[in-house]
Design a protein around this motif. Structure first.
Motif, PDB file in Angstrom:
ATOM      1  N   GLU A  54       0.643  14.128   6.574  1.00  0.00           N
ATOM      2  CA  GLU A  54       0.721  12.935   7.422  1.00  0.00           C
ATOM      3  C   GLU A  54       1.402  13.316   8.731  1.00  0.00           C
ATOM      4  O   GLU A  54       2.425  13.983   8.733  1.00  0.00           O
ATOM      5  CB  GLU A  54       1.526  11.869   6.684  1.00  0.00           C
ATOM      6  CG  GLU A  54       1.557  10.520   7.325  1.00  0.00           C
ATOM      7  CD  GLU A  54       2.310   9.519   6.463  1.00  0.00           C
ATOM      8  OE1 GLU A  54       1.649   8.640   5.912  1.00  0.00           O
ATOM      9  OE2 GLU A  54       3.547   9.638   6.354  1.00  0.00           O
ATOM     10  N   LEU A  55       0.795  12.894   9.854  1.00  0.00           N
ATOM     11  CA  LEU A  55       1.356  13.165  11.173  1.00  0.00           C
ATOM     12  C   LEU A  55       1.288  11.909  12.026  1.00  0.00           C
ATOM     13  O   LEU A  55       0.302  11.177  11.972  1.00  0.00           O
ATOM     14  CB  LEU A  55       0.570  14.274  11.880  1.00  0.00           C
ATOM     15  CG  LEU A  55       0.667  15.689  11.309  1.00  0.00           C
ATOM     16  CD1 LEU A  55      -0.416  16.577  11.910  1.00  0.00           C
ATOM     17  CD2 LEU A  55       2.046  16.275  11.561  1.00  0.00           C
ATOM     18  N   CYS A  56       2.335  11.695  12.836  1.00  0.00           N
ATOM     19  CA  CYS A  56       2.270  10.556  13.755  1.00  0.00           C
ATOM     20  C   CYS A  56       1.463  10.962  14.988  1.00  0.00           C
ATOM     21  O   CYS A  56       1.277  12.151  15.266  1.00  0.00           O
ATOM     22  CB  CYS A  56       3.662  10.052  14.124  1.00  0.00           C
ATOM     23  SG  CYS A  56       4.520  11.002  15.381  1.00  0.00           S
ATOM     24  N   VAL A  57       0.987   9.986  15.711  1.00  0.00           N
ATOM     25  CA  VAL A  57       0.144  10.223  16.885  1.00  0.00           C
ATOM     26  C   VAL A  57       0.861  11.117  17.887  1.00  0.00           C
ATOM     27  O   VAL A  57       0.250  12.029  18.467  1.00  0.00           O
ATOM     28  CB  VAL A  57      -0.271   8.874  17.531  1.00  0.00           C
ATOM     29  CG1 VAL A  57      -1.076   9.113  18.798  1.00  0.00           C
ATOM     30  CG2 VAL A  57      -1.066   8.023  16.547  1.00  0.00           C
ATOM     31  N   VAL A  93       2.682   5.210  14.365  1.00  0.00           N
ATOM     32  CA  VAL A  93       1.451   5.169  13.585  1.00  0.00           C
ATOM     33  C   VAL A  93       1.202   6.577  13.054  1.00  0.00           C
ATOM     34  O   VAL A  93       1.178   7.539  13.823  1.00  0.00           O
ATOM     35  CB  VAL A  93       0.245   4.691  14.421  1.00  0.00           C
ATOM     36  CG1 VAL A  93      -1.029   4.739  13.603  1.00  0.00           C
ATOM     37  CG2 VAL A  93       0.495   3.276  14.937  1.00  0.00           C
ATOM     38  N   TYR A  94       1.058   6.668  11.745  1.00  0.00           N
ATOM     39  CA  TYR A  94       0.830   7.945  11.074  1.00  0.00           C
ATOM     40  C   TYR A  94      -0.609   8.024  10.589  1.00  0.00           C
ATOM     41  O   TYR A  94      -1.176   7.037  10.139  1.00  0.00           O
ATOM     42  CB  TYR A  94       1.768   8.093   9.876  1.00  0.00           C
ATOM     43  CG  TYR A  94       3.193   8.371  10.271  1.00  0.00           C
ATOM     44  CD1 TYR A  94       3.679   9.672  10.306  1.00  0.00           C
ATOM     45  CD2 TYR A  94       4.060   7.335  10.616  1.00  0.00           C
ATOM     46  CE1 TYR A  94       4.983   9.940  10.675  1.00  0.00           C
ATOM     47  CE2 TYR A  94       5.367   7.592  10.982  1.00  0.00           C
ATOM     48  CZ  TYR A  94       5.816   8.900  11.016  1.00  0.00           C
ATOM     49  OH  TYR A  94       7.118   9.157  11.378  1.00  0.00           O
ATOM     50  N   TYR A  95      -1.159   9.219  10.679  1.00  0.00           N
ATOM     51  CA  TYR A  95      -2.515   9.472  10.204  1.00  0.00           C
ATOM     52  C   TYR A  95      -2.497  10.515   9.104  1.00  0.00           C
ATOM     53  O   TYR A  95      -1.651  11.414   9.089  1.00  0.00           O
ATOM     54  CB  TYR A  95      -3.410   9.969  11.346  1.00  0.00           C
ATOM     55  CG  TYR A  95      -3.945   8.870  12.219  1.00  0.00           C
ATOM     56  CD1 TYR A  95      -5.220   8.364  12.023  1.00  0.00           C
ATOM     57  CD2 TYR A  95      -3.178   8.319  13.235  1.00  0.00           C
ATOM     58  CE1 TYR A  95      -5.724   7.347  12.815  1.00  0.00           C
ATOM     59  CE2 TYR A  95      -3.666   7.299  14.039  1.00  0.00           C
ATOM     60  CZ  TYR A  95      -4.939   6.825  13.820  1.00  0.00           C
ATOM     61  OH  TYR A  95      -5.433   5.806  14.601  1.00  0.00           O
ATOM     62  N   SER A  96      -3.461  10.402   8.218  1.00  0.00           N
ATOM     63  CA  SER A  96      -3.686  11.395   7.176  1.00  0.00           C
ATOM     64  C   SER A  96      -5.196  11.491   6.969  1.00  0.00           C
ATOM     65  O   SER A  96      -5.943  10.622   7.429  1.00  0.00           O
ATOM     66  CB  SER A  96      -2.986  10.996   5.877  1.00  0.00           C
ATOM     67  OG  SER A  96      -3.452   9.737   5.431  1.00  0.00           O
ATOM     68  N   LEU A  97      -5.624  12.550   6.296  1.00  0.00           N
ATOM     69  CA  LEU A  97      -7.046  12.662   5.989  1.00  0.00           C
ATOM     70  C   LEU A  97      -7.413  11.594   4.967  1.00  0.00           C
ATOM     71  O   LEU A  97      -6.583  11.191   4.151  1.00  0.00           O
ATOM     72  CB  LEU A  97      -7.380  14.058   5.462  1.00  0.00           C
ATOM     73  CG  LEU A  97      -7.213  15.183   6.485  1.00  0.00           C
ATOM     74  CD1 LEU A  97      -7.512  16.536   5.850  1.00  0.00           C
ATOM     75  CD2 LEU A  97      -8.103  14.967   7.706  1.00  0.00           C
ATOM     76  N   ALA A  98      -8.640  11.153   5.013  1.00  0.00           N
ATOM     77  CA  ALA A  98      -9.075  10.036   4.164  1.00  0.00           C
ATOM     78  C   ALA A  98      -9.000  10.364   2.680  1.00  0.00           C
ATOM     79  O   ALA A  98      -8.629   9.513   1.879  1.00  0.00           O
ATOM     80  CB  ALA A  98     -10.492   9.607   4.536  1.00  0.00           C
ATOM     81  N   ASP A  99      -9.363  11.592   2.301  1.00  0.00           N
ATOM     82  CA  ASP A  99      -9.339  11.963   0.888  1.00  0.00           C
ATOM     83  C   ASP A  99      -9.472  13.472   0.727  1.00  0.00           C
ATOM     84  O   ASP A  99      -9.564  14.208   1.709  1.00  0.00           O
ATOM     85  CB  ASP A  99     -10.429  11.232   0.094  1.00  0.00           C
ATOM     86  CG  ASP A  99     -11.836  11.497   0.602  1.00  0.00           C
ATOM     87  OD1 ASP A  99     -12.106  12.612   1.077  1.00  0.00           O
ATOM     88  OD2 ASP A  99     -12.674  10.580   0.512  1.00  0.00           O
TER      89      ASP A  99
END
Length: 124
Positions: A54-57, A93-99
């Motif tokens: 998980e990484l923030c923008v 806002v944090y993003y991660s790969l969907a699956d």
């Protein structure tokens, strides 16, 4: 002049062609995935998300050497194609790969590229 990578005569194996056509699924969404990951910046982002779950923008912007606005644009593109997901935590806002499929696809593409480079005599 004949090309070495073409058949010298035309002979369609109709039974094979019919069989393959019957089994061919709709591939539009799969093509969109490859189109999204064909962009080197988005692929870098996706690969970064295989390293850090998980990484923030803001962190993504630093990793790819761009503004947060540019990072956000690329992340939204990945999210809109269901390759990434986002979550707001306070003001970030944090993003991660969907699956795991996306994770595996990105890693597999990299591994294939490295193997092809080794076979071609390139050093990494």
């Amino acid at each position: 002049m004949q090309a070495k990578d073409m058949c010298e005569v035309t002979k369609v194996h109709e039974d094979v062609v019919i069989s393959v056509k019957k089994q061919m699924p709709e591939l539009v969404k799969a093509a969109q995935i490859f189109k999204a990951l064909a962009d080197e910046t988005r692929l870098k982002i996706a690969y970064a998300l295989t390293i850090e779950e998980e990484l923030c923008v803001c962190d993504v912007g630093e990793i790819i050497g761009s503004s947060t606005a540019t990072a956000s644009h690329h992340l939204r593109f990945l999210r809109d194609l269901s390759l990434a997901k986002s979550q707001r935590k306070g003001k970030l806002v944090y993003y991660s790969l969907a699956d795991h499929h996306v994770n595996a696809l990105v890693k597999l593409a990299y591994e294939h590229a490295i193997e092809e480079g080794e076979e071609d005599g390139e050093s990494s």
